[in-house]
Scaffold this motif. Sequence first.
Motif, PDB file in Angstrom:
ATOM      1  N   THR A  40       0.524  -1.397   0.226  1.00  0.00           N
ATOM      2  CA  THR A  40       0.133   0.432   0.285  1.00  0.00           C
ATOM      3  C   THR A  40       1.153   1.016  -0.420  1.00  0.00           C
ATOM      4  O   THR A  40       1.384   1.513   0.695  1.00  0.00           O
ATOM      5  N   PRO A  41       0.694   2.540  -0.800  1.00  0.00           N
ATOM      6  CA  PRO A  41       1.584   3.247  -1.175  1.00  0.00           C
ATOM      7  C   PRO A  41       1.301   4.633   0.336  1.00  0.00           C
ATOM      8  O   PRO A  41       0.192   4.409   0.908  1.00  0.00           O
ATOM      9  N   GLY A  42       2.284   4.919   0.853  1.00  0.00           N
ATOM     10  CA  GLY A  42       2.374   5.773   2.244  1.00  0.00           C
ATOM     11  C   GLY A  42       1.892   4.986   3.406  1.00  0.00           C
ATOM     12  O   GLY A  42       1.834   5.548   4.326  1.00  0.00           O
ATOM     13  N   ALA A 101       3.677   7.668   4.930  1.00  0.00           N
ATOM     14  CA  ALA A 101       3.904   9.596   4.165  1.00  0.00           C
ATOM     15  C   ALA A 101       2.674   9.887   4.154  1.00  0.00           C
ATOM     16  O   ALA A 101       1.229   9.221   4.326  1.00  0.00           O
ATOM     17  N   GLU A 102       2.551  11.062   3.348  1.00  0.00           N
ATOM     18  CA  GLU A 102       1.266  11.931   3.103  1.00  0.00           C
ATOM     19  C   GLU A 102      -0.042  10.628   2.199  1.00  0.00           C
ATOM     20  O   GLU A 102      -0.586  11.629   1.770  1.00  0.00           O
ATOM     21  N   ASP A 103       0.322  10.293   0.991  1.00  0.00           N
ATOM     22  CA  ASP A 103      -0.210  10.219  -0.206  1.00  0.00           C
ATOM     23  C   ASP A 103      -0.508   8.302   0.414  1.00  0.00           C
ATOM     24  O   ASP A 103      -1.025   7.849  -0.788  1.00  0.00           O
ATOM     25  N   PHE A 104      -1.014   8.349   1.637  1.00  0.00           N
ATOM     26  CA  PHE A 104      -1.411   7.198   2.478  1.00  0.00           C
ATOM     27  C   PHE A 104      -3.520   7.235   2.217  1.00  0.00           C
ATOM     28  O   PHE A 104      -3.444   8.798   2.318  1.00  0.00           O
ATOM     29  N   ASP A 105      -3.673   6.832   1.476  1.00  0.00           N
ATOM     30  CA  ASP A 105      -5.103   6.744   1.061  1.00  0.00           C
ATOM     31  C   ASP A 105      -6.220   5.850   2.051  1.00  0.00           C
ATOM     32  O   ASP A 105      -6.415   4.985   1.286  1.00  0.00           O
TER      33      ASP A 105
END
Length: 308
Positions: A100-102, A143-147
């Motif tokens: 998972t990104p972030g 990270a801030e790009d966690f959705d």
Amino acid sequence: MKRTDFRTLNLRALWQGLMRDGGTGDRIVPPTGFTAQLTLFAAAAMAFLAVFALALALATGRLADRWASELAGSVTVRVSAPLEEQATATQATMQILATTPGAGQPRLLPADEVAALLTPWFGPDMPVDALPVPSLIELPIAAEDFDPQGLRLRLEAEAPGATLDDHTEWRRPLVTAANRLRMMGIVSLLLIGAASASMITLAAKAALAANGQVIRVLRLIGARDITIATAFVRRFTKRAAVGATFGTLFGMAGIAMLPGMDAAGGFLTGLGFQGWGWLLPLLIPVVAAAVGFFATRWAALKMLGAVR
């Protein structure tokens, strides 16, 4: 005989009289008796309470920030599946979370930690292993790009038994409660200041009324209203400052004697001052002196206009 009208008692002239008079102005009026002790006690008591109200406002502010950061720093994934499929579903969910990104490295909570979480509800003697407890996975946000919404949709499609909990339901009421407590602390400080002003005003009016005959005689011999008012304002400003200083010191000593957050089991939520915050209570005597100055000045303006 000419005298200064009470309307000419401007703030600048009164302040200059307070600063330049070496103390001789205090002796033109008799001692104020019980009103002096009343002012000292009221200022000390209000300053003592103000220290705790200030500590409450600062502590709840730190509490709100800590709760918000701790709960927003990670999410929890709950995996529920039939017993024979639980391990497979958990492993599949771990793989999804790892890509998972972030997100940081997911961590599967061991059985003892899950049991500790359930102890407040089931007690320490409940056989948690015999219950159909879902797997809990802690996922830190790196990270801030966690959705979270995108992850929730992905889990619904690829791991139907997994449910994402971003702690929103827990975080919002906790932070709201802490912010309201902070607001109550600020309102308490304002109420304490208003009560102090009221008490000092009443004491000053009582002193002025008790010395009405003295004021008339002073006017007859040529004393100006600015001189009379300065004597009363100086006296009550000093009383307010001295009383508030003692109350502040006692309040700071009381705060220093409170147990730490670890020793109190987190109950006191770190009530007190930290670092440079210990300098903030030292402003209370200054504020008390200002309150005494303006309250006595207002009372003097009213009373000198009424006494003829």
